[in-house]
Design a protein around this motif. Structure first.
Motif, PDB file in Angstrom:
ATOM      1  N   THR A 116     -43.770 -33.016  37.923  1.00 52.75           N
ATOM      2  CA  THR A 116     -42.991 -32.322  38.904  1.00 52.75           C
ATOM      3  C   THR A 116     -41.617 -32.206  38.349  1.00 52.75           C
ATOM      4  O   THR A 116     -41.000 -31.109  38.305  1.00 52.75           O
ATOM      5  N   THR A 117     -41.025 -33.188  37.466  1.00 50.98           N
ATOM      6  CA  THR A 117     -39.648 -32.984  36.858  1.00 50.98           C
ATOM      7  C   THR A 117     -39.855 -31.794  35.735  1.00 50.98           C
ATOM      8  O   THR A 117     -38.947 -31.229  35.465  1.00 50.98           O
ATOM      9  N   ILE A 118     -41.037 -31.812  35.179  1.00 48.25           N
ATOM     10  CA  ILE A 118     -41.279 -30.894  33.947  1.00 48.25           C
ATOM     11  C   ILE A 118     -41.618 -29.481  34.638  1.00 48.25           C
ATOM     12  O   ILE A 118     -40.742 -28.625  34.190  1.00 48.25           O
ATOM     13  N   ALA A 119     -41.892 -29.440  35.792  1.00 49.85           N
ATOM     14  CA  ALA A 119     -42.321 -28.053  36.331  1.00 49.85           C
ATOM     15  C   ALA A 119     -40.971 -27.710  36.999  1.00 49.85           C
ATOM     16  O   ALA A 119     -40.854 -26.495  37.029  1.00 49.85           O
ATOM     17  N   SER A 120     -39.999 -28.411  37.230  1.00 41.01           N
ATOM     18  CA  SER A 120     -38.612 -27.798  37.631  1.00 41.01           C
ATOM     19  C   SER A 120     -37.787 -27.453  36.581  1.00 41.01           C
ATOM     20  O   SER A 120     -36.788 -27.068  36.920  1.00 41.01           O
ATOM     21  N   GLY A 121     -38.160 -27.772  35.646  1.00 42.40           N
ATOM     22  CA  GLY A 121     -37.364 -27.243  34.234  1.00 42.40           C
ATOM     23  C   GLY A 121     -36.225 -28.221  33.852  1.00 42.40           C
ATOM     24  O   GLY A 121     -35.821 -27.788  32.792  1.00 42.40           O
ATOM     25  N   SER A 122     -36.292 -29.481  34.337  1.00 42.25           N
ATOM     26  CA  SER A 122     -35.321 -30.329  33.613  1.00 42.25           C
ATOM     27  C   SER A 122     -35.484 -30.967  32.722  1.00 42.25           C
ATOM     28  O   SER A 122     -34.828 -32.091  32.140  1.00 42.25           O
ATOM     29  N   GLY A 123     -36.872 -30.945  32.208  1.00 39.52           N
ATOM     30  CA  GLY A 123     -37.384 -31.563  30.913  1.00 39.52           C
ATOM     31  C   GLY A 123     -38.101 -32.871  31.316  1.00 39.52           C
ATOM     32  O   GLY A 123     -38.119 -33.507  32.456  1.00 39.52           O
ATOM     33  N   LEU A 125     -39.534 -36.670  31.453  1.00 30.90           N
ATOM     34  CA  LEU A 125     -38.907 -37.764  31.472  1.00 30.90           C
ATOM     35  C   LEU A 125     -39.674 -38.736  30.635  1.00 30.90           C
ATOM     36  O   LEU A 125     -40.921 -39.220  31.324  1.00 30.90           O
ATOM     37  N   ALA A 126     -39.292 -39.305  29.437  1.00 32.58           N
ATOM     38  CA  ALA A 126     -40.260 -40.131  28.711  1.00 32.58           C
ATOM     39  C   ALA A 126     -40.484 -41.495  29.192  1.00 32.58           C
ATOM     40  O   ALA A 126     -41.507 -42.220  29.175  1.00 32.58           O
ATOM     41  N   GLU A 127     -39.226 -42.087  30.084  1.00 33.78           N
ATOM     42  CA  GLU A 127     -39.620 -43.591  30.685  1.00 33.78           C
ATOM     43  C   GLU A 127     -40.650 -43.350  31.560  1.00 33.78           C
ATOM     44  O   GLU A 127     -41.390 -44.376  31.578  1.00 33.78           O
ATOM     45  N   LEU A 128     -40.843 -42.287  32.583  1.00 41.08           N
ATOM     46  CA  LEU A 128     -41.877 -42.370  33.579  1.00 41.08           C
ATOM     47  C   LEU A 128     -43.082 -41.979  32.731  1.00 41.08           C
ATOM     48  O   LEU A 128     -44.019 -42.800  33.226  1.00 41.08           O
ATOM     49  N   LYS A 129     -43.217 -41.566  31.781  1.00 44.50           N
ATOM     50  CA  LYS A 129     -44.601 -41.282  31.063  1.00 44.50           C
ATOM     51  C   LYS A 129     -45.000 -42.723  30.360  1.00 44.50           C
ATOM     52  O   LYS A 129     -46.142 -42.960  30.570  1.00 44.50           O
ATOM     53  N   LEU A 130     -43.997 -43.029  29.736  1.00 38.96           N
ATOM     54  CA  LEU A 130     -44.392 -44.533  29.092  1.00 38.96           C
ATOM     55  C   LEU A 130     -44.766 -45.552  30.123  1.00 38.96           C
ATOM     56  O   LEU A 130     -45.720 -46.151  29.796  1.00 38.96           O
ATOM     57  N   SER A 131     -43.945 -45.632  31.035  1.00 39.62           N
ATOM     58  CA  SER A 131     -44.210 -46.544  31.986  1.00 39.62           C
ATOM     59  C   SER A 131     -45.737 -46.325  32.839  1.00 39.62           C
ATOM     60  O   SER A 131     -46.397 -47.238  33.022  1.00 39.62           O
TER      61      SER A 131
END
Length: 405
Positions: A116-123, A125-131
């Motif tokens: 969702t963060t990526i779709a909103s255009g804010s880039g 979040l590596a922390e969420l992906k890694l976790s």
């Protein structure tokens, strides 16, 4: 009464005759009767040690009794051990199920938030992906372990072992209460204990039962049937309670147990085993795919499939895990396997008695018939009627022998 003076009063002089002589004179008849009874007591045949073998020290072996009590103590300890281990493994099943589902749902949520963060255009979040990826990997490893061990099946094994050890204890207690135990009975009790130890081991490493066998066989927890000592119950007749009609009845019961009851539970056990295998493979596989998908969330070259794997894969993995361990499919498989083993034990016990041509060495026929009826949940008259109806040729029997399960 005479008035008592203040001065010293005198008592009448006692006779000088001996008090014992007076008692003998006044109670001569009673004394003679008692003396005669005491003289005749040793001659009574009912008190002779030769006519009361029940209390003869040569009949009862104190060493055999002491050995049976020692086996009873060991059996009591095993009952407590299997009970405690069974409760522990049941707790494993519920705790690991809850923990793995919580980890999987958390990882799936993180993967969805990252998408969702990526779709909103804010880039991304590596922390969420890694976790999310780490949580999925942890869930995959835990699922591989728990699916290999099958804690619900382990708990059912320990419950069965505790129940069967209680049966052995009651058998030993009955043997001691009946009296005159022999060394043969001590050896039989030892064999039963060791066979049950082998059938339901406590450790996990090295000796754990195969949770996914290639072929479903009935559980076996008893030693090999051997030639028995004489088990007659008195001199009621020369056939020890057996006749041709009872033998035919037992043969019919064995046939129905083999065709219907045992085969039905083996068939159900195969179905439960196949379902458990599918679920045991699907859970870790879906969690692993979800870990890969969450790692590639936000990658422009992979599109939306990474998000689908990362979110939907985790949700499906939780569903599969809940079906497998929440439904306790392993426990159901073990229950079917042990029920088939129960019917196999009944078959071997009946066939062992029928093969012994010396009827005095068989278990008493009336007692054995009552035991079979109780084990099948029937009365003796119902058992006779069922055996008679099953012996009719050309008639398909739809009824099972057991009414208990």
């Amino acid at each position: 009464m005479p008035k008592i003076q203040n001065s010293t009063f005198s008592l009448p002089n006692l006779t000088t005759r001996d008090l014992v002589e007076q008692l003998k004179l006044t109670n001569s008849g009673y004394t003679n009767t008692t003396t005669t009874h005491i003289q005749k007591l040793p001659k009574s045949p009912s008190n002779s040690p030769k006519t009361s073998p029940k209390y003869d020290s040569k009949v009862s072996d104190p060493v055999a009794i002491a050995k049976l009590y020692a086996i009873m103590e060991a059996v009591d300890d095993r009952v407590e051990m299997h009970k405690n281990v069974g409760e522990q493994r049941s707790n494993w099943n519920s705790l690991l199920l809850t923990s793995i589902n919580a980890i999987t749902i958390t990882a799936s949520t993180m993967a969805g938030i990252a998408a969702t963060t990526i779709a909103s255009g804010s880039g991304p979040l590596a922390e969420l992906k890694l976790s999310s990826t780490l949580l999925y990997l942890a869930a995959t490893g835990m699922l591989l372990i728990i699916n290999n061990l099958q804690p619900s099946q382990l708990a059912e094994e320990q419950r069965n072992a505790a129940r069967l050890f209680k049966q052995i204890r009651e058998e030993i207690h009955t043997t001691i209460c009946i009296g005159n135990p022999s060394n043969k009975q001590v050896k039989d009790a030892m064999k039963k204990v060791l066979a049950l130890d082998k059938a339901y081991p406590l450790p996990l490493l090295g000796v754990m039962l195969d949770k996914f066998p290639k072929k479903v066989d009935p559980a076996t927890w008893w030693p090999q049937q051997q030639r028995r000592q004489a088990k007659g119950l008195g001199e009621r007749n020369d056939k020890n309670g057996w006749d041709a009609k009872l033998e035919d009845e037992m043969r019919e019961i064995v046939g129905v147990l083999n065709r219907k009851d045992k085969e039905d539970y083996l068939r159900l056990g195969e179905k439960a085993l196949k379902l458990n295998k599918i679920l045991a493979i699907s859970g870790p596989l879906l969690a692993g795919l979800a870990a890969i998908g969450s790692a590639f969330v936000g990658s422009p070259s992979h599109g939306s499939w990474a998000v689908v794997l990362g979110v939907v894969g985790g949700a499906l993995s939780s569903i599969v895990n809940t079906l497998e361990h929440g439904g306790q499919i392993g426990m159901v498989f073990e229950m079917y396997r042990s029920n088939a083993g129960f019917f196999k034990l009944m078959e071997e016990s009946i066939e062992s008695n029928l093969k012994d041509r010396e009827v005095e060495r068989r278990e008493n026929g009336e007692l054995f018939e009552m035991k079979v009826a109780l084990q099948l949940g029937r009365s003796i008259s119902e058992l006779k009627d069922f055996a008679a109806s099953s012996s009719v040729k050309g008639k398909a029997m739809e009824e099972f022998a057991s009414k208990l399960f």
